[in-house]
Enzyme design. Structure first.
Site, PDB file in Angstrom:
ATOM      1  N   ALA A 128      33.346  41.090  47.716  1.00 43.57           N
ATOM      2  CA  ALA A 128      32.355  41.747  46.863  1.00 43.57           C
ATOM      3  C   ALA A 128      32.225  41.076  45.502  1.00 43.57           C
ATOM      4  O   ALA A 128      31.529  41.566  44.630  1.00 43.57           O
ATOM      5  CB  ALA A 128      32.741  43.220  46.666  1.00 43.57           C
ATOM      6  N   GLY A 129      32.921  39.967  45.332  1.00 48.52           N
ATOM      7  CA  GLY A 129      32.858  39.304  44.033  1.00 48.52           C
ATOM      8  C   GLY A 129      33.789  39.928  43.014  1.00 48.52           C
ATOM      9  O   GLY A 129      33.695  39.641  41.818  1.00 48.52           O
ATOM     10  N   SER A 131      37.022  39.662  43.459  1.00 46.92           N
ATOM     11  CA  SER A 131      38.158  38.767  43.616  1.00 46.92           C
ATOM     12  C   SER A 131      39.393  39.380  44.266  1.00 46.92           C
ATOM     13  O   SER A 131      40.516  39.278  43.765  1.00 46.92           O
ATOM     14  CB  SER A 131      38.525  38.141  42.269  1.00 46.92           C
ATOM     15  N   ASP A 178      39.608  33.778  37.899  1.00 47.17           N
ATOM     16  CA  ASP A 178      40.024  35.023  38.560  1.00 47.17           C
ATOM     17  C   ASP A 178      41.532  35.196  38.506  1.00 47.17           C
ATOM     18  O   ASP A 178      42.054  36.266  38.180  1.00 47.17           O
ATOM     19  CB  ASP A 178      39.583  35.014  40.028  1.00 47.17           C
TER      20      ASP A 178
HETATM   21  P1  ADP Z   1      36.487  38.292  47.124  1.00 49.24           P
HETATM   22  O1  ADP Z   1      37.581  37.464  46.556  1.00 49.24           O
HETATM   23  O2  ADP Z   1      35.241  38.279  46.310  1.00 49.24           O
HETATM   24  O3  ADP Z   1      36.904  39.695  47.451  1.00 49.24           O
HETATM   25  P2  ADP Z   1      36.824  36.483  49.320  1.00 49.24           P
HETATM   26  O4  ADP Z   1      35.999  36.227  50.528  1.00 49.24           O
HETATM   27  O5  ADP Z   1      37.173  35.349  48.435  1.00 49.24           O
HETATM   28  O6  ADP Z   1      36.060  37.626  48.509  1.00 49.24           O
HETATM   29  O7  ADP Z   1      38.195  37.168  49.737  1.00 49.24           O
HETATM   30  C1  ADP Z   1      38.194  38.295  50.600  1.00 49.24           C
HETATM   31  C2  ADP Z   1      39.297  38.134  51.637  1.00 49.24           C
HETATM   32  O8  ADP Z   1      40.613  38.325  51.020  1.00 49.24           O
HETATM   33  C3  ADP Z   1      39.259  39.177  52.724  1.00 49.24           C
HETATM   34  O9  ADP Z   1      38.313  38.828  53.718  1.00 49.24           O
HETATM   35  C4  ADP Z   1      40.692  39.115  53.244  1.00 49.24           C
HETATM   36  O10 ADP Z   1      40.864  37.994  54.087  1.00 49.24           O
HETATM   37  C5  ADP Z   1      41.508  38.895  51.966  1.00 49.24           C
HETATM   38  N1  ADP Z   1      41.959  40.216  51.467  1.00 49.24           N
HETATM   39  C6  ADP Z   1      41.438  40.916  50.457  1.00 49.24           C
HETATM   40  N2  ADP Z   1      42.071  42.108  50.303  1.00 49.24           N
HETATM   41  C7  ADP Z   1      43.020  42.165  51.256  1.00 49.24           C
HETATM   42  C8  ADP Z   1      43.997  43.125  51.648  1.00 49.24           C
HETATM   43  N3  ADP Z   1      44.131  44.287  51.028  1.00 49.24           N
HETATM   44  N4  ADP Z   1      44.811  42.825  52.692  1.00 49.24           N
HETATM   45  C9  ADP Z   1      44.695  41.646  53.329  1.00 49.24           C
HETATM   46  N5  ADP Z   1      43.795  40.710  53.017  1.00 49.24           N
HETATM   47  C10 ADP Z   1      42.959  40.942  52.000  1.00 49.24           C
HETATM   48 MG    MG Z   2      37.585  35.306  46.378  1.00 50.29          MG
END
Ligand code: ADP
Ligand code: MG
Length: 397
Positions: A128-129, A131, A178
């Protein structure tokens, strides 16, 4: 101000690891981050102004003697497991790429890691941006070094470790913003960070009671972010190379002035647009900071708006949903300004809204945005939180 409370983390741990005693549990929390302004300036050596938010990822950890790390997440099904004596790395296409990247980077830097069972629980939207990837990286880098006294230099190293993990082992060429915010943020303050030198200043970023920051998720899953992000980075490098070949002395794009870019406008119009965004956005970061410091909140909203227009028209990273939020919000009473936040291509926007009109703003925006795009927006308040930390530190290891 961690939004995941200790009972939730205990419950998550017992659910993820019913076979492991939770008697000697340690708890930690890493926030998500909202960038107030300074988008796509970090990898151009410029200024950024991120803050940590109250939503984030919590970890419940039990360290053990056996040289294996197990990580489970309440939000995902798979277990990440690694034998520290004979580590084998996989080409994961799911969330396990993040823990593996952190472990791999720690090992590459010569760290000795403890055996551990780690359960994760999050209320931070992913992709969702905000991070969540940097939050999980910083959180795991933090809990996998349980003996470190987390002072300032150690936190800077943590930010660099998390960035290296994402750059080298996830393959996302992100800047350091970030990870830096998540590792070093302080409650109520945004970090005015110079990404070229990594020097920073804390700036009070809580608006007066009459105004409120509002984070709005477009509901649009981000797509093509990694490839478009790499494309923009490459365009910025090309622009800088061109400018240097034509006499500019700047070592990074943010250090150029608008007049430095004039010749580029004729020769390479697309590269000029990208560079123009970077240069003007960099100036806006300082301007917005000054406005907050002088309590000129009337100006803050205008800088948000200018930033969005530049990201839409010159940098081309917004997309239909973010632009629809932008257009619709500008017609609703009480909205002082809105911009996309994060890498773009979907994800979230940040708005500054008059407190007494907030409910009306959200209701009207939700209805008109749903009609225009078919997505339901999600509204989140922004309480400016501190960086990654123990909620319950480990006692003995
Ligand atoms: P953003 O950093 O904007 O949220 P990204 O695509 O860079 O988007 O990172 C999202 C990814 O980080 C998720 O698809 C997942 O693989 C990992 N992630 C985020 N939160 C969790 C969590 N609570 N448990 C496991 N993996 C996570
Ligand atoms: Mg990210």
């Amino acid at each position: 101000m961690a939004s995941i409370d200790s009972p939730t983390l205990y419950t998550t741990f017992r659910h993820c690891f019913p076979e492991v005693s939770s008697e000697k549990i340690a708890l930690a929390f890493a926030p998500g981050r909202v960038n107030l302004i300074g988008e796509h300036t970090d990898y151009n050596g410029g200024w950024v102004l991120p803050a940590a938010m109250q939503l984030g990822i919590g970890a419940a950890v039990v360290y053990h003697e056996s040289p294996t790390i197990f990580i489970r997440s309440a939000q995902f099904a798979e277990t990440f497991q690694i034998d520290l004596q004979q580590p084998v790395f996989h080409s994961f296409s799911d969330w396990r790429i993040y823990p593996q990247a952190v472990v791999r980077q720690l090992l590459a830097q010569g760290h000795r890691l403890p055996g551990a069972s780690i359960a994760l629980h999050s209320d931070l939207p992913t992709g969702a941006g905000l991070s969540s990837s940097a939050a999980i990286e910083a959180l795991l880098g933090f809990v996998l070094q349980p003996l470190v006294a987390w002072g300032f230099p150690e936190r800077v190293s943590l930010a660099k470790l998390a960035q290296a993990a994402e750059n080298q082992w996830v393959g996302m060429p992100c800047g350091i913003m970030d990870m830096f915010a998540i590792s070093l943020a302080q409650p109520r303050q945004a970090l005015l960070l110079d990404c070229h030198t990594l020097s920073f200043e804390l700036v009070e970023a809580v608006p007066p009671p009459s105004l409120s920051w509002c984070v709005i998720h477009t509901g649009k899953p981000r797509r093509l972010v990694a490839s478009k992000y790499a494309e923009r980075r490459a365009e910025c490098e090309l622009a800088l190379n061109w400018l240097q070949e034509h006499g500019a002395e700047a070592t990074h794009l943010s250090a150029c002035s608008l007049s430095d870019l004039e010749a580029l406008a004729q020769a390479e119009p697309l590269l000029y647009q990208r560079a123009k965004h970077v240069v003007t956005e960099n100036l806006r970061v300082k301007a917005l900071c000054q406005a907050m410091q002088r309590q000129r909140w009337d100006k803050v909203g205008a800088y948000l708006t200018q930033s969005h227009l530049s990201l839409r028209d010159d940098y081309a990273v917004t997309g239909v949903e973010l632009d629809t939020l932008f257009e619709l919000s500008s017609r609703i009473e009480g909205c002082r300004g809105l911009r996309m936040t994060g890498a773009g291509f979907g994800g979230c926007a940040l708005a500054l809204v008059e407190q007494d009109k907030l409910t009306n703003f959200q209701t009207h925006l939700a209805t008109s945005y749903q009609l225009s795009t078919g997505f339901d927006p999600v509204f989140m308040s922004l309480e400016i939180a501190g960086g990654v930390d123990w909620v319950l530190p480990p006692h003995t290891i």
